[in-house]
Design a protein around this motif. Structure first.
Motif, PDB file in Angstrom:
ATOM      1  N   LEU A   1       0.815  -1.205   0.000  1.00 46.95           N
ATOM      2  CA  LEU A   1       0.000   0.000   0.000  1.00 46.95           C
ATOM      3  C   LEU A   1       0.853   1.261   0.000  1.00 46.95           C
ATOM      4  O   LEU A   1       0.473   2.279  -0.597  1.00 46.95           O
ATOM      5  CB  LEU A   1      -0.931  -0.005   1.214  1.00 46.95           C
ATOM      6  CG  LEU A   1      -1.983  -1.122   1.250  1.00 46.95           C
ATOM      7  CD1 LEU A   1      -2.687  -1.145   2.596  1.00 46.95           C
ATOM      8  CD2 LEU A   1      -2.981  -0.964   0.116  1.00 46.95           C
ATOM      9  N   SER A   2       2.025   1.199   0.632  1.00 42.88           N
ATOM     10  CA  SER A   2       2.883   2.375   0.681  1.00 42.88           C
ATOM     11  C   SER A   2       3.470   2.704  -0.684  1.00 42.88           C
ATOM     12  O   SER A   2       3.949   3.810  -0.908  1.00 42.88           O
ATOM     13  CB  SER A   2       4.015   2.167   1.697  1.00 42.88           C
ATOM     14  OG  SER A   2       4.931   1.195   1.250  1.00 42.88           O
ATOM     15  N   ASN A   3       3.420   1.743  -1.592  1.00 41.65           N
ATOM     16  CA  ASN A   3       3.866   1.969  -2.965  1.00 41.65           C
ATOM     17  C   ASN A   3       2.692   2.200  -3.913  1.00 41.65           C
ATOM     18  O   ASN A   3       2.842   2.078  -5.133  1.00 41.65           O
ATOM     19  CB  ASN A   3       4.706   0.789  -3.438  1.00 41.65           C
ATOM     20  CG  ASN A   3       6.096   0.794  -2.828  1.00 41.65           C
ATOM     21  OD1 ASN A   3       6.878   1.715  -3.063  1.00 41.65           O
ATOM     22  ND2 ASN A   3       6.406  -0.213  -2.031  1.00 41.65           N
ATOM     23  N   PHE A   4       1.519   2.506  -3.337  1.00 38.96           N
ATOM     24  CA  PHE A   4       0.307   2.752  -4.123  1.00 38.96           C
ATOM     25  C   PHE A   4      -0.050   1.572  -5.016  1.00 38.96           C
ATOM     26  O   PHE A   4      -0.543   1.747  -6.136  1.00 38.96           O
ATOM     27  CB  PHE A   4       0.458   4.023  -4.980  1.00 38.96           C
ATOM     28  CG  PHE A   4       0.575   5.288  -4.181  1.00 38.96           C
ATOM     29  CD1 PHE A   4      -0.532   5.829  -3.547  1.00 38.96           C
ATOM     30  CD2 PHE A   4       1.795   5.924  -4.043  1.00 38.96           C
ATOM     31  CE1 PHE A   4      -0.426   6.996  -2.797  1.00 38.96           C
ATOM     32  CE2 PHE A   4       1.914   7.088  -3.294  1.00 38.96           C
ATOM     33  CZ  PHE A   4       0.798   7.624  -2.672  1.00 38.96           C
ATOM     34  N   GLN A   5       0.196   0.372  -4.532  1.00 32.95           N
ATOM     35  CA  GLN A   5      -0.129  -0.833  -5.281  1.00 32.95           C
ATOM     36  C   GLN A   5      -1.299  -1.559  -4.635  1.00 32.95           C
ATOM     37  O   GLN A   5      -1.509  -1.470  -3.424  1.00 32.95           O
ATOM     38  CB  GLN A   5       1.088  -1.761  -5.358  1.00 32.95           C
ATOM     39  CG  GLN A   5       2.261  -1.172  -6.126  1.00 32.95           C
ATOM     40  CD  GLN A   5       3.480  -2.065  -6.082  1.00 32.95           C
ATOM     41  OE1 GLN A   5       3.568  -2.966  -5.261  1.00 32.95           O
ATOM     42  NE2 GLN A   5       4.428  -1.813  -6.972  1.00 32.95           N
ATOM     43  N   GLN A   6      -2.033  -2.311  -5.433  1.00 36.49           N
ATOM     44  CA  GLN A   6      -3.169  -3.059  -4.924  1.00 36.49           C
ATOM     45  C   GLN A   6      -2.709  -4.348  -4.258  1.00 36.49           C
ATOM     46  O   GLN A   6      -1.741  -4.968  -4.682  1.00 36.49           O
ATOM     47  CB  GLN A   6      -4.153  -3.366  -6.047  1.00 36.49           C
ATOM     48  CG  GLN A   6      -4.808  -2.120  -6.642  1.00 36.49           C
ATOM     49  CD  GLN A   6      -5.803  -2.472  -7.734  1.00 36.49           C
ATOM     50  OE1 GLN A   6      -5.745  -3.545  -8.322  1.00 36.49           O
ATOM     51  NE2 GLN A   6      -6.726  -1.569  -7.987  1.00 36.49           N
ATOM     52  N   THR A   7      -3.434  -4.747  -3.209  1.00 38.69           N
ATOM     53  CA  THR A   7      -3.081  -5.972  -2.492  1.00 38.69           C
ATOM     54  C   THR A   7      -3.761  -7.200  -3.061  1.00 38.69           C
ATOM     55  O   THR A   7      -3.382  -8.322  -2.748  1.00 38.69           O
ATOM     56  CB  THR A   7      -3.477  -5.861  -1.008  1.00 38.69           C
ATOM     57  OG1 THR A   7      -4.923  -5.789  -0.918  1.00 38.69           O
ATOM     58  CG2 THR A   7      -2.860  -4.626  -0.369  1.00 38.69           C
ATOM     59  N   GLY A   8      -4.782  -6.999  -3.874  1.00 36.91           N
ATOM     60  CA  GLY A   8      -5.554  -8.125  -4.375  1.00 36.91           C
ATOM     61  C   GLY A   8      -6.709  -8.501  -3.473  1.00 36.91           C
ATOM     62  O   GLY A   8      -7.462  -9.438  -3.777  1.00 36.91           O
ATOM     63  N   ASN A   9      -6.879  -7.791  -2.395  1.00 33.64           N
ATOM     64  CA  ASN A   9      -7.985  -8.049  -1.482  1.00 33.64           C
ATOM     65  C   ASN A   9      -9.238  -7.381  -2.031  1.00 33.64           C
ATOM     66  O   ASN A   9      -9.366  -6.155  -2.005  1.00 33.64           O
ATOM     67  CB  ASN A   9      -7.659  -7.500  -0.093  1.00 33.64           C
ATOM     68  CG  ASN A   9      -8.772  -7.746   0.911  1.00 33.64           C
ATOM     69  OD1 ASN A   9      -9.734  -8.441   0.629  1.00 33.64           O
ATOM     70  ND2 ASN A   9      -8.637  -7.159   2.093  1.00 33.64           N
ATOM     71  N   THR A  10     -10.138  -8.181  -2.537  1.00 30.57           N
ATOM     72  CA  THR A  10     -11.363  -7.641  -3.139  1.00 30.57           C
ATOM     73  C   THR A  10     -12.583  -7.823  -2.241  1.00 30.57           C
ATOM     74  O   THR A  10     -13.698  -7.499  -2.636  1.00 30.57           O
ATOM     75  CB  THR A  10     -11.630  -8.310  -4.491  1.00 30.57           C
ATOM     76  OG1 THR A  10     -11.748  -9.736  -4.301  1.00 30.57           O
ATOM     77  CG2 THR A  10     -10.500  -8.027  -5.480  1.00 30.57           C
ATOM     78  N   ALA A  11     -12.368  -8.356  -1.051  1.00 33.67           N
ATOM     79  CA  ALA A  11     -13.496  -8.563  -0.133  1.00 33.67           C
ATOM     80  C   ALA A  11     -14.078  -7.222   0.282  1.00 33.67           C
ATOM     81  O   ALA A  11     -13.332  -6.281   0.594  1.00 33.67           O
ATOM     82  CB  ALA A  11     -13.036  -9.334   1.093  1.00 33.67           C
ATOM     83  N   PRO A  12     -15.380  -7.083   0.286  1.00 36.41           N
ATOM     84  CA  PRO A  12     -15.987  -5.814   0.700  1.00 36.41           C
ATOM     85  C   PRO A  12     -15.706  -5.534   2.173  1.00 36.41           C
ATOM     86  O   PRO A  12     -15.612  -6.445   2.995  1.00 36.41           O
ATOM     87  CB  PRO A  12     -17.486  -6.030   0.456  1.00 36.41           C
ATOM     88  CG  PRO A  12     -17.669  -7.516   0.486  1.00 36.41           C
ATOM     89  CD  PRO A  12     -16.400  -8.098  -0.061  1.00 36.41           C
TER      90      PRO A  12
END
Length: 422
Positions: free
Chosen positions: A32-43
């Motif tokens: 997240l600190s690199n403005f990247q997505q984690t792949g966590n799509t859970a609401p």
């Protein structure tokens, strides 16, 4: 630019090099600190704001006693609600817990009641994220048991779901030595000071620490308050001799730091007193563990000579009432009597034979910067039979001058407003 934002572009590899490999949850923060997505799509988890629970909480509030002209309403249903931080421009409320969640509470229609409550930054694995505070330019700091994170524009990134922009201010395991991690007194609180530094309260694990641990505690800032730049640099100990402070704020008039302190258990129902303290400069010592509260000496240190120049509390509060979150009132909604004074939340006693607390206290501040006499402002969460209907934790001010009160027992935030004549 806020100093915490400078951490965001740091290379992932460089950050991993300074982190213990045992904390796998830290990996999401790095992403997240690199403005990247984690792949966590859970609401993100949501908390219903209507129904039987909300109705029951409103019914319980009918028992709360306030001065004439004031009223109290349910603002939000928030499980395990602890300390609060109110975003300066939008009024979005972020709520810490002693569990694993930070909640984002939004009043979209400005009816002064929450429209939705959702889990904030659910991609991050939090551990006791009790301490939350905002910088004036809108960066949310979350102080966990042993880590500090920063979230720029949290109120906007949090709208998008589990992934948010994040920065590591103090890596996992570096806020305190891991040997002092404990379920006892592990809830931190924070504030940005007039000097733009981040101030953090650090409790210590014992009721009264063993003598052979005292030097190590003090050297690391435990049983004290530390401060650092907003990017985590230039850490120093600001105040010593504090058993377990869980609330602090700065007087906007003279810039002095005030804080509550919870005092030694097991000395009897009526001693030692709780404390509301005032720090006027760095390096002051507030007496613990030589004093258990006020000027009451502890059994363990009764024969030891206290440090010179002990600073005793401005106000001695009821013994074991557990004063926690506090804030200076800077609004204009309340009558002049309350303007410039301190509101603090008494969580309530846990081992007193006759319970006490579970109320909001008000302490006026005199023109010379010292405290007047504290008085009860709101009470009724503790019944005459000694049953807790709620346990207040923190008090913070909305932009309109009303007060929010968090309650971790009932799982709620209340709003106190003034409708009477001045």
């Amino acid at each position: 630019m806020n100093a915490a934002l400078k951490l965001l572009p740091i290379a992932l590899g460089a950050m991993l090099a300074v982190l213990p490999c045992a904390y796998a949850a830290q990996d999401n923060v790095n992403t997240l600190s690199n403005f990247q997505q984690t792949g966590n799509t859970a609401p993100a988890e949501q908390v219903p704001q209507s129904g039987q629970r909300a109705d029951a909480l409103r019914e319980n509030l009918k028992a709360i006693k306030l001065p004439p002209g004031f009223k109290i309403d349910l603002y939000a249903v928030v499980p395990e609600a602890r300390h609060m931080a109110i975003e300066p421009s939008t009024g979005v409320v972020f709520v810490g817990t002693r569990k694993a969640r930070v909640w984002q509470v939004t009043d979209r229609t400005k009816r002064r009641v929450a429209d939705d409550v959702v889990a904030f930054a659910s991609s991050v694995t939090f551990k006791v994220p009790n301490g939350v505070c905002f910088s004036p330019d809108g960066v949310l700091y979350v102080v966990e048991q042993n880590r500090v994170l920063a979230f720029p524009a949290a109120q906007f990134f949090g709208e998008g779901g589990s992934d948010v922009a994040a920065a590591v201010v103090v890596p996992q395991g570096k806020l305190i030595p891991t040997q002092f991690e404990s379920f006892n007194h592990g809830a931190r609180t924070c504030r940005i000071g007039p000097d733009k530094k981040l101030y953090i309260t650090l409790g210590q694990p014992w009721n009264v620490p063993p003598k052979d641990k005292l030097a190590d505690l003090d050297r690391n800032g435990l049983a004290g308050i530390i401060r650092m730049d907003q990017d985590g640099k230039n850490r120093e100990i600001y105040a010593h001799g504090i058993r377990n402070s869980v609330g602090l704020d700065f007087n906007p008039k003279d810039k002095t730091l005030w804080f509550t302190d919870n005092q030694v258990d097991g000395m009897g129902d009526d001693i030692p007193p709780g404390e509301l303290n005032r720090a006027t400069k760095a390096g002051e010592n507030f007496g613990f563990p030589w004093y258990g509260g006020g000027k009451v000496r502890t059994v363990e240190y009764k024969d030891a000579t206290p440090p010179a120049g002990i600073v005793f509390p401005q106000v001695e509060m009821a013994a074991h009432a557990a004063d926690l979150g506090m804030s200076f009132y800077t609004g204009k909604m309340f009558p002049a009597k309350y303007q410039g004074g301190i509101f603090d939340a008494q969580h309530g006693s846990w081992n007193r034979t006759k319970p006490i607390g579970a109320r909001i206290m008000f302490t006026p501040v005199k023109d010379d910067g010292t405290a007047g006499e504290a008085e009860v402002f709101a009470e009724g969460w503790l019944t005459a039979s000694g049953e807790y209907m709620g346990r207040p934790v923190d008090v913070q001010q909305l932009q309109d001058g009303s007060l929010l009160v968090s309650d971790d027992f009932a799982g709620a935030i209340y709003r106190i407003s003034y409708t009477g004549g001045k």
